[in-house]
Design an enzyme around this catalytic site. Sequence first.
Site, PDB file in Angstrom:
ATOM      1  N   LYS A 101      38.671  36.592  39.523  1.00  0.00           N
ATOM      2  CA  LYS A 101      39.464  35.862  38.524  1.00  0.00           C
ATOM      3  C   LYS A 101      39.488  34.376  38.853  1.00  0.00           C
ATOM      4  O   LYS A 101      39.332  33.527  37.960  1.00  0.00           O
ATOM      5  CB  LYS A 101      40.884  36.417  38.494  1.00  0.00           C
ATOM      6  CG  LYS A 101      40.979  37.800  37.856  1.00  0.00           C
ATOM      7  CD  LYS A 101      42.393  38.360  37.987  1.00  0.00           C
ATOM      8  CE  LYS A 101      42.523  39.703  37.281  1.00  0.00           C
ATOM      9  NZ  LYS A 101      43.851  40.297  37.519  1.00  0.00           N
ATOM     10  N   SER A 111      47.929  43.375  34.287  1.00  0.00           N
ATOM     11  CA  SER A 111      47.930  42.086  34.967  1.00  0.00           C
ATOM     12  C   SER A 111      48.090  40.899  34.031  1.00  0.00           C
ATOM     13  O   SER A 111      48.155  39.768  34.470  1.00  0.00           O
ATOM     14  CB  SER A 111      46.660  41.932  35.807  1.00  0.00           C
ATOM     15  OG  SER A 111      45.555  41.762  34.973  1.00  0.00           O
TER      16      SER A 111
END
Length: 780
Positions: free
Chosen positions: A729, A686
């Site tokens: 996140k 990611s």
Amino acid sequence: MSKHASSINIDPSDLPIGSSLPILPLHGFVFFPGMGFPLQVKDNSSKQLIDDTLLKDRIFGIITHKEDEGDPNDPNLFDVGVAGYIHKLIKNEDGSYQILVSGIKKIKTREFTQQSPYLQADIKELPMEEAHDKKINALTMNLVERFKELVEITKLPPELIMTMDSLNNPFHIAYLTCSQLNIDTKQEQKILEIVKLTDLLLAVTKKLAERMETIEMSAKIQKTVKSDIDGKQREFYLRQQLAAIRKELGEDNENIDLVDLKERLHDIKLPEDVRTVAEKEMERLSRIPSSSSEYTVSRTYLEWILDLPWKKSSQDFLDIKQAEKDLNKDHYGLELIKKRIIEFLAVRKLKADSHGPILCFSGPPGVGKTSLGQSIAKTMGRKFVRISLGGVRDESEIRGHRRTYVGALPGRIIQSMKKAGTNNPLFMLDEIDKLGNDFRGDPSSALLEVLDPEQNDTFCDHYLDVNFDLSKVMFITTANYLENIPGPLRDRMEVITLSGYTEEEKLNIAKKHLFKRQLTAHGLTRDDLHITDAGFSTIIRSYTREAGVRNLERKMAAVCRVVAKNIVTGKTGKTTVNAKNMVDFLGQIAFFPETSTYSWGPGLATGLAWTPVGGVLLFIEAAMMKGHGTMKMTGKLGDVMKESTAAALTYIKAHAEELGVDEELFSTKDMHIHVPDGATPKDGPSAGVAMVVSLTSLFTDKPVSKDVAMTGEITLRGDVLPVGGVKEKVLAAVRSGITDIILPFLNQKDISEMRDNITEGIDFHFVKKIEEALKVAIPK
Ligand SMILES: Nc1ncnc2c1ncn2[C@@H]1O[C@H](COP(=O)(O)OP(=O)(O)O)[C@@H](O)[C@H]1O
Ligand SMILES: [Mg+2]
């Protein structure tokens, strides 16, 4: 107090007794003149009486209490008693006194003159005239003969006959006889009070005759009964005999706690098969001598059986409206979570017996997983128990050891059931993702059995060795990291994900819940300590960095401690803690905004990463130096991450012209990509977008915007693919003061699920292609 007479050698019956005597109350029997008895006294006041009497003339009054169990301090005594003479005093090890007393005179109390430390009374002596006429002689002789008969047929001690022969005072003869007739205290007292000797002799003769009659009659009855003892009685007699033999051998196990165990076993409700096992064990236990180690093992086992809530349930009182209120009262925010819990509970209420899925709260530490479980238990009226599975590697920790092991115990499941005391507690299995497994057996397979509604009504603990029904238990599990839960276990669970809290949520939790609790825990009130909103925010921002509120609570505890200490050392008035004076309470600031710790420049980009303890910022640093196009990667990067770096470089090389990158650099420079902090292993695809951005920024010598963070996987063609852990996140980015977040287009749905006040003030850039990301991240 023994009632056996013994002959006394000294004859103190001629001693004068005075007109006032200390009085010792007797319970349950009457002391007669002419008798010698050992008496035991234990209480301090009686002991003092004896001590004082011994210092004087050794004579004191002994009078029977009207009630057998009367209060020793309440002189509810008969009027007539005996003056006793102390021959001997023995002090026992346990502090009690053993005295040898003989009754010398008959006395009557006139008035009590003292209550404490012991009774004292004015008395007068009652005469015992020894008139010898024919009638009296005849009555006396008859009494002596019949008394000897009585001794023979009732197995009284044969010494009594000798004692009787040594007496010549008819009063004493009558009294000795009377004392052996098993008549009750009141009747004995009546005999004592008779003044006239003929009346006394007649009364005792009559009582003796009655006694003999009863004995003869009961002997007759016994004879007839004995002849038709059936099997049951025979067994009973044999058992009695066996018990007597054991007692002789010193194997007398009928001690109090065995009786107690038996009673408990009798009273407790047990499943049929468990009762069979328990009774067998009880039987075995009563045959083992209590000195043997087997005895303890067997007894411990029985106690476990008796302590477990086999059939004891608490009553559920599940009121959905109330549950909603309770959950709201204990927890701030968490709307979606509470809603799902309420739905879950509603289903349970409708299908009471339903073997529904097991709830699993998943999320970083300190977000309220455990405390939600406690609230649910409270609102359902169930007991709450919890075991932590972190580091449990051994099957026997779950299931116990077989009893053949020394010091074996049941496993944690059964131990917790005992602690719960009901068979339907809310049972929290904490950190189920941290189960270990190795050569000692696989604990997850044991857990599988625990959590499987098809099997858990017959959960078998190795120690108990009988099945325990866990089907009424409501299990809730918690985990930080779902991926680590063994697949078959995860399949049984309905996962509810709790993400970390925003600063605003933390502020509210701190103000509305944690602060009050910490004040109470430190013995403080709101009049002692006030923390301003700015103060709370400072703690949250500068003294903690976490997804949950655990450290926040700890830091507040630290503030409370300082204030408590100040109060104890003399400070008065209210302490106000704000952003400015926080340093005085918590010391220097521990955390600075993450972006501010880097000297910003080309080649540095802010990525976002997910970890089991919440989201974090992940900085990607790229640098180049003279060389010929090699690439070095450091910071403990896993294979997937390295590959994604390689893909990023390839993409840039392929699109150099559009990106405005000088292609010469690829052959004249070496590159280095580093991801701090260098000691923490990192992996996953990611960070792809951040890699491209970082390298592009380096090659074009244009810095990345400091306020932008990004996440997303890339392909060689420049597509941006969706990633996981978006909520965590985003929360991490918000915590660090980021204002723009670049996310894969396909992750848009994650953001729409988040509450508006979290995402407020953040610009989200959803991108399908890497070019779009570059436009946002590196403003031209
Ligand atoms: N939303 C909330 N409202 C009030 N208190 C909370 C909230 N979330 C967590 N807490 C408190 O924070 C502390 C840590 O929570 P805990 O349940 O132990 O976290 P976890 O089990 O997820 O690690 C507890 O004292 C809990 O009551
Ligand atoms: Mg917990």
